[in-house]
Write an enzyme that holds these catalytic residues in place. Structure first.
Site, PDB file in Angstrom:
ATOM      1  N   SER A   1       0.836  -1.198   0.000  1.00 39.56           N
ATOM      2  CA  SER A   1       0.000   0.000   0.000  1.00 39.56           C
ATOM      3  C   SER A   1       0.870   1.246   0.000  1.00 39.56           C
ATOM      4  O   SER A   1       2.089   1.163   0.034  1.00 39.56           O
ATOM      5  CB  SER A   1      -0.908   0.000   1.223  1.00 39.56           C
ATOM      6  N   LYS A   2       0.205   2.373  -0.015  1.00 36.56           N
ATOM      7  CA  LYS A   2       0.921   3.653  -0.137  1.00 36.56           C
ATOM      8  C   LYS A   2       2.027   3.816   0.887  1.00 36.56           C
ATOM      9  O   LYS A   2       3.047   4.418   0.626  1.00 36.56           O
ATOM     10  CB  LYS A   2      -0.016   4.866   0.013  1.00 36.56           C
TER      11      LYS A   2
END
Length: 531
Positions: free
Chosen positions: A260-261
């Site tokens: 994820s980010k």
RNA sequence: GGCCCCUUAGUCUAGUGGUUAGGACGCUUGGUUCUCAGCCAAGAAUCAGGGGUUCGACUCCCCUAGGGGCUACCA
């Protein structure tokens, strides 16, 4: 339900992103495997946009995903912008189909209308959990009478269409990469097919579309394994043939949780902006969950198509390792044809504002063009017309690239590695300046070198090297003792390509100017700032 | 909670009952050299744990642990 063999059919695969964000590496990897499988098997690669979530779907996301796929070179054969026999390829444009199929299910008693309100559903789940049961729809609307349904419909009570899941028995299917699965039907509940806003849910639309688009192999992330039994039941109820399934392992971050980010750049766009080569990215992505023979790792796009096989897809999740991707990028960069490399570097320099150069260097006579010998002749004239503005610089740039050799691995490093060839405003390493330039001896040596170069008639590599070595000799120095301060004076760093090539490519005027400047500024007071 | 998936060095992987457990990235050391990169050579590092099955388990079975997924009128 049995697996239906369809080996006589054409291979048709699809990538079906929902336009709710950027194209991330996981999606790109899924798209890539589909693409490779299609090309390897002379099949068709379909792009389908799953925009049934009206609230989250955006135009920007849609465009970004297409851009990302194109950058990677994953061209689709049928898609939203390329019509085919089974279009349209955007789910929001296929609602008539979803409804007619749902009506069929309703008529056949394989689905039913449900009028439960959200609050009622919440209460039901809360009660189930309180009793320690698994929360799932209890089918209370399944037994509604004909007249009751008509009344509520007439009264305008919002409703959804639910699938009438078999209460017992089990659902089996085979996965190409993981083998056989079996789920008890009792675990599955009567999930929603058509939402109250009239849009289909994912599990429903995906089946209707895959079937109607004649998808032969469903290749997707393994987060869909648990959805597959529901879909298999739907295929059965609708009377469709079952495609083959291939579930791909997830891509994780360094901490082994879903990428994820917070793991850094996860979008394909980000890597493109960082100047990674798309072919290198494709190569790396291919290796995330697939291997050829455990030995060979470097593949051109073409070679990948030839080598790819679903049989060799791994079933364990893979951690995205940027260090390995950089290595692959460097390997691909090394193999780039000179003209292509020249164009890419020019582009990167331009973006950095380093091209056109802040100063010109005349290389007409003194440079030994044999430096680039042994390679195919550079076709500088073929380079993008947009770069004609600095066309004069291209031959020198070609030489600089050649001199840098393998030091240049990542396009994003152009400023760091070659900035001093293009501007006087390059970064100076303070420590290097202090260690190599901040002394009386250094100053006089550099001044002596400047004078020697000033008098040099032919500023080519042999003369430049000979001059420096001769001077070192005369001063009773190891040549390194002259080379190191010279390197710092010219480049601001202790690392650079072969110093004599740096000198030649910087040109006589610039070299003398920088040597003098360094000599004049030394010794620098201890607390002095950088130049 | 229920159901499901995964588990070979720090990371990606090869392996399919008998191997000194192979390769790659990264890391360490040495060589080449004007520095660095490169290249060459060498090296450290792995079968999650526990039970079985078997003459013999990284390979087969079970359990545990850890990680992940699904369980929505998200996809």
């Amino acid at each position: 339900m049995d697996l239906v063999e369809r080996q006589n059919d054409v291979v048709r695969v699809r990538f079906a992103p929902s336009p709710t964000g950027h194209l991330h590496v996981g999606g790109a990897r899924t798209a890539l495997y589909n693409y490779l499988y299609a090309r390897k098997n002379s099949g068709v690669f379909v792009l389908r946009i799953e925009d049934t979530d009206a609230a989250r779907s955006t135009r920007e996301s849609y465009e970004g995903i297409l851009r990302g796929l194109r950058w990677l070179g994953l061209e689709w054969d049928e898609g939203p912008d390329i019509d085919g026999p089974y279009g349209p390829y955007v789910q929001s444009a296929r609602s008539v189909l979803y409804h007619s199929e749902a009506d069929r299910l309703l008529r056949e008693g394989k689905a039913y209308r449900c009028f439960c309100a959200a609050a009622e559903l919440d209460a039901m789940r809360a009660a189930q959990e309180a009793r320690g049961e698994a929360p799932k729809y209890d089918g209370r609307c399944r037994s509604l009478g004909e007249t009751e349904i008509e009344e509520r419909l007439a009264a305008g009570v919002p409703s959804v269409v639910r699938f009438a899941m078999p209460r017992d028995g089990e659902t089996r299917f085979r996965d190409v990469v993981r083998g056989d699965f079996s789920f008890g039907n009792a675990e599955l509940d009567d999930f929603v097919l058509i939402k109250s806003d009239g849009r289909p849910t994912y599990n429903y639309a995906v089946v209707v579309d895959d079937a109607h688009m004649r998808i032969s192999h469903v290749i997707r992330g393994d987060d869909h394994i648990s959805n597959t039994p529901r879909q298999v039941r739907l295929y059965d109820a609708l009377g469709y043939r079952l495609p083959k399934f291939a579930h791909l392992p997830m891509i994780l971050g360094a901490d082994k949780t879903r990428l994820s980010k917070r793991h850094g750049a996860t979008s394909v766009d980000a890597y493109r902006d960082l100047h990674y080569l798309s072919e290198a990215m494709v190569n790396y992505l291919a290796l995330l969950g697939w291997s050829f023979d455990g030995k060979r790792e470097l593949f051109s796009f073409k070679a990948l198509i030839e080598a790819f096989s679903l049989k060799r897809v791994s079933s364990n999740p893979a951690v995205f390792d940027i260090a390995k991707m950089e290595w692959i990028n460097a390997e691909h960069f090394k193999m780039l044809p000179p003209a292509e490399k020249l164009e890419l570097v020019a582009e990167a320099l331009e973006e950095e504002g380093l091209l056109p150069p802040a100063f010109e260097v005349d290389l007409s006579r003194p440079v030994d063009l044999k430096l680039v010998a042994g390679k195919e002749p550079l076709r500088i004239d073929a380079i993008d017309a947009a770069k004609k503005g600095f066309a004069r610089e291209l031959p020198r740039l070609a030489l600089i690239i050649e001199a840098l050799g393998n030091r240049l691995k990542l396009l994003r490093d152009v400023r760091e590695l070659m900035g001093y060839f293009y501007t006087d405003d390059f970064a100076r390493d303070e420590t290097a300046v202090r260690n190599h330039l901040a002394s009386k001896e250094a100053a006089s040596r550099l001044e002596a070198l400047a004078r020697a170069y000033e008098d040099l008639q032919y500023f080519d590599r042999p003369s430049v090297e000979e001059t420096l070595r001769a001077l070192a000799d005369r001063l009773g120095l190891q040549s390194g003792e002259l080379i190191h301060p010279c390197r710092v004076a010219l480049t601001g760093k202790t690392v650079s390509p072969d110093i004599f090539w740096v000198i030649v490519l910087l040109g006589k005027a610039k070299t003398v100017e920088r040597l003098r400047a360094a000599a004049a500024n030394a010794p620098i007071p201890p607390a002095a700032k950088e130049g």
